[in-house]
Design a protein around this motif. Structure first.
Motif, PDB file in Angstrom:
ATOM      1  N   ARG A 271      41.101 -37.095 -53.005  1.00 53.38           N
ATOM      2  CA  ARG A 271      41.490 -38.087 -51.973  1.00 53.38           C
ATOM      3  C   ARG A 271      42.616 -37.004 -51.505  1.00 53.38           C
ATOM      4  NH1 ARG A 271      42.150 -42.426 -54.206  1.00 53.38           N
ATOM      5  NH2 ARG A 271      41.429 -43.364 -53.236  1.00 53.38           N
ATOM      6  N   GLU A 272      43.027 -36.517 -50.191  1.00 52.70           N
ATOM      7  CA  GLU A 272      43.509 -35.531 -49.761  1.00 52.70           C
ATOM      8  C   GLU A 272      44.239 -36.199 -48.302  1.00 52.70           C
ATOM      9  OE1 GLU A 272      41.664 -32.126 -50.669  1.00 52.70           O
ATOM     10  OE2 GLU A 272      40.169 -32.088 -48.091  1.00 52.70           O
ATOM     11  N   SER A 273      45.231 -35.693 -48.083  1.00 52.33           N
ATOM     12  CA  SER A 273      46.173 -35.328 -46.899  1.00 52.33           C
ATOM     13  C   SER A 273      46.312 -34.705 -45.738  1.00 52.33           C
ATOM     14  CB  SER A 273      47.967 -36.250 -46.808  1.00 52.33           C
ATOM     15  OG  SER A 273      48.864 -36.140 -45.586  1.00 52.33           O
ATOM     16  N   ARG A 274      45.221 -35.059 -44.229  1.00 52.02           N
ATOM     17  CA  ARG A 274      45.031 -33.567 -44.015  1.00 52.02           C
ATOM     18  C   ARG A 274      44.840 -33.963 -42.535  1.00 52.02           C
ATOM     19  NH1 ARG A 274      41.178 -29.780 -45.883  1.00 52.02           N
ATOM     20  NH2 ARG A 274      41.144 -29.128 -43.589  1.00 52.02           N
ATOM     21  N   ALA A 275      45.149 -32.772 -41.338  1.00 55.10           N
ATOM     22  CA  ALA A 275      45.073 -33.233 -40.022  1.00 55.10           C
ATOM     23  C   ALA A 275      44.601 -32.141 -39.448  1.00 55.10           C
ATOM     24  CB  ALA A 275      46.710 -32.793 -39.265  1.00 55.10           C
ATOM     25  N   PHE A 276      43.501 -33.081 -38.339  1.00 56.30           N
ATOM     26  CA  PHE A 276      42.381 -31.996 -37.762  1.00 56.30           C
ATOM     27  C   PHE A 276      42.180 -32.731 -36.552  1.00 56.30           C
ATOM     28  CE2 PHE A 276      39.913 -33.186 -42.208  1.00 56.30           C
ATOM     29  CZ  PHE A 276      39.831 -31.650 -42.644  1.00 56.30           C
TER      30      PHE A 276
ATOM     31  N   ALA B 190      48.079 -35.965 -39.722  1.00 59.69           N
ATOM     32  CA  ALA B 190      47.741 -36.213 -41.087  1.00 59.69           C
ATOM     33  C   ALA B 190      48.279 -37.739 -41.582  1.00 59.69           C
ATOM     34  CB  ALA B 190      49.581 -35.170 -41.661  1.00 59.69           C
ATOM     35  N   GLN B 191      46.298 -37.250 -42.099  1.00 58.76           N
ATOM     36  CA  GLN B 191      46.745 -39.113 -43.484  1.00 58.76           C
ATOM     37  C   GLN B 191      46.439 -39.045 -44.439  1.00 58.76           C
ATOM     38  OE1 GLN B 191      43.861 -41.344 -40.236  1.00 58.76           O
ATOM     39  NE2 GLN B 191      43.785 -39.700 -39.154  1.00 58.76           N
ATOM     40  N   PRO B 192      45.895 -40.143 -45.272  1.00 58.92           N
ATOM     41  CA  PRO B 192      44.472 -40.142 -46.344  1.00 58.92           C
ATOM     42  C   PRO B 192      43.150 -39.952 -45.856  1.00 58.92           C
ATOM     43  CG  PRO B 192      46.726 -41.309 -46.993  1.00 58.92           C
ATOM     44  CD  PRO B 192      46.749 -41.447 -45.124  1.00 58.92           C
ATOM     45  N   LEU B 193      42.492 -38.936 -46.606  1.00 56.41           N
ATOM     46  CA  LEU B 193      41.426 -38.856 -46.133  1.00 56.41           C
ATOM     47  C   LEU B 193      40.206 -38.686 -47.517  1.00 56.41           C
ATOM     48  CD1 LEU B 193      41.616 -35.770 -43.436  1.00 56.41           C
ATOM     49  CD2 LEU B 193      41.289 -38.749 -43.002  1.00 56.41           C
TER      50      LEU B 193
ATOM     51  N   TRP C 149      35.317 -34.885 -43.987  1.00 54.79           N
ATOM     52  CA  TRP C 149      36.361 -35.632 -44.657  1.00 54.79           C
ATOM     53  C   TRP C 149      36.707 -37.091 -43.998  1.00 54.79           C
ATOM     54  CZ3 TRP C 149      36.004 -30.317 -44.608  1.00 54.79           C
ATOM     55  CH2 TRP C 149      36.628 -30.074 -45.724  1.00 54.79           C
ATOM     56  N   MET C 150      36.414 -37.891 -44.811  1.00 53.38           N
ATOM     57  CA  MET C 150      36.640 -39.050 -43.534  1.00 53.38           C
ATOM     58  C   MET C 150      37.917 -40.216 -44.069  1.00 53.38           C
ATOM     59  SD  MET C 150      33.301 -42.283 -44.402  1.00 53.38           S
ATOM     60  CE  MET C 150      33.437 -42.550 -46.176  1.00 53.38           C
ATOM     61  N   THR C 151      38.236 -40.827 -43.025  1.00 59.41           N
ATOM     62  CA  THR C 151      39.469 -41.341 -43.212  1.00 59.41           C
ATOM     63  C   THR C 151      39.342 -42.534 -44.207  1.00 59.41           C
ATOM     64  OG1 THR C 151      38.747 -42.915 -41.301  1.00 59.41           O
ATOM     65  CG2 THR C 151      40.290 -41.955 -41.081  1.00 59.41           C
ATOM     66  N   ASP C 152      40.466 -42.946 -45.394  1.00 62.31           N
ATOM     67  CA  ASP C 152      40.842 -43.620 -46.663  1.00 62.31           C
ATOM     68  C   ASP C 152      40.866 -44.615 -46.024  1.00 62.31           C
ATOM     69  OD1 ASP C 152      40.559 -44.602 -49.423  1.00 62.31           O
ATOM     70  OD2 ASP C 152      42.253 -43.309 -49.836  1.00 62.31           O
TER      71      ASP C 152
END
Length: 267
Positions: free
Chosen positions: A198-203, A208-211, A231-234
């Motif tokens: 579980r990580e925070s990324r911006a695409f 950037a949000q929890p993914l 990567w899928m939104t958490d």
């Protein structure tokens, strides 16, 4: 090529099929022990009418656009994909396609998959139906006037279209693993999917949000290998935002560019 790669990457599992035709026999997969078979979901993370638009890039160049849509038909879900070439690929090898999948709600399993695909030198029109009482799939290649029956070992399988939605409907946390059984062309294939972190990324335009970072690997039914991470939104929607696929044809990136009629983040 791009139809297969688009499905392989966007639908979240590296089940790249070998060359096959309606007249080529395929062995029946033997189910392997798995940490967790994909269960029937208790909560659906999409709404009737949801539409997701993706851009496929190939080694940095625009290659294709795919638009997924969901339709609630009462006792089953219908998933549709409109796929078309973009950019340099459209200039060199233009293609379009319409694909559909039908998934019954109870039990949760695919019963039909079909496609109309138009390429410069060929047109493909076909449909595959699954008869679980006989453990048999029937592929009807209308464009060639051929029909092929093949065995289905499981009591519930996915197709290339329902696979994406089944993964979204799974409950995920780091360390979770699921097994998918998927039919494609004339055979059943199998893959293992694991939530790595579980990580925070911006695409792209997504802040950037929890993914959830998820890895997919083939196990049975294909001899090819590739590297795939998505990567899928958490959150309650489980939106796949970005996919990275390294394959023999190059590096592919698939990005969600627009999401319409999605559920609220919490529901």
């Amino acid at each position: 090529m791009f139809r297969i790669l688009f499905f392989v990457a966007l639908l979240g599992i590296c089940l790249v099929p070998g060359e096959s035709s309606a007249g080529t026999a395929q062995p029946t997969p033997t189910p392997a022990p798995s940490p967790s078979a994909v269960p029937t979901p208790t909560q659906i993370p999409w709404a009737d009418g949801e539409t997701l638009t993706y851009l496929v890039s190939w080694t940095g160049l625009e290659a294709a656009q795919g638009i997924f849509s969901v339709h609630d038909k009462g006792d089953h879900w219908e998933f549709n994909l409109a796929l078309a070439s973009r950019g340099t690929v459209d200039a060199v090898y233009p293609f379009t396609g319409h694909f559909w999948s039908i998934l019954t709600k109870s039990p949760w399993r695919s019963i039909e998959y079909g496609e109309y695909r138009f390429e410069p030198r060929r047109t493909i029109k076909e449909r595959t139906r699954i008869d679980y009482t006989r453990h048999q799939g029937t592929r009807e290649v209308w464009s060639e006037g051929k029909t092929k029956d093949f065995p289905i070992a499981e009591d519930a399988v996915d197709d290339l279209g329902t696979m994406l939605y089944h993964l979204r409907a799974c409950s995920w946390k780091p360390g979770d693993k699921h097994t998918l059984y998927v039919y494609e062309s004339d055979s059943e294939k199998q893959g293992e999917v694991e939530c790595q972190a579980r990580e925070s990324r911006a695409f792209g335009t997504w802040p950037a949000q929890p993914l959830l970072r998820i890895m997919a690997l083939p196990t049975v039914g294909t001899h090819r290998r590739g590297h795939l991470v998505f990567w899928m939104t958490d959150d309650a929607r489980h939106l796949p935002l970005h996919v990275e696929l390294e394959f023999r044809y190059g590096t592919f990136d698939i990005d969600l560019t627009r999401a319409d009629k999605t559920l609220p983040i919490s529901h």
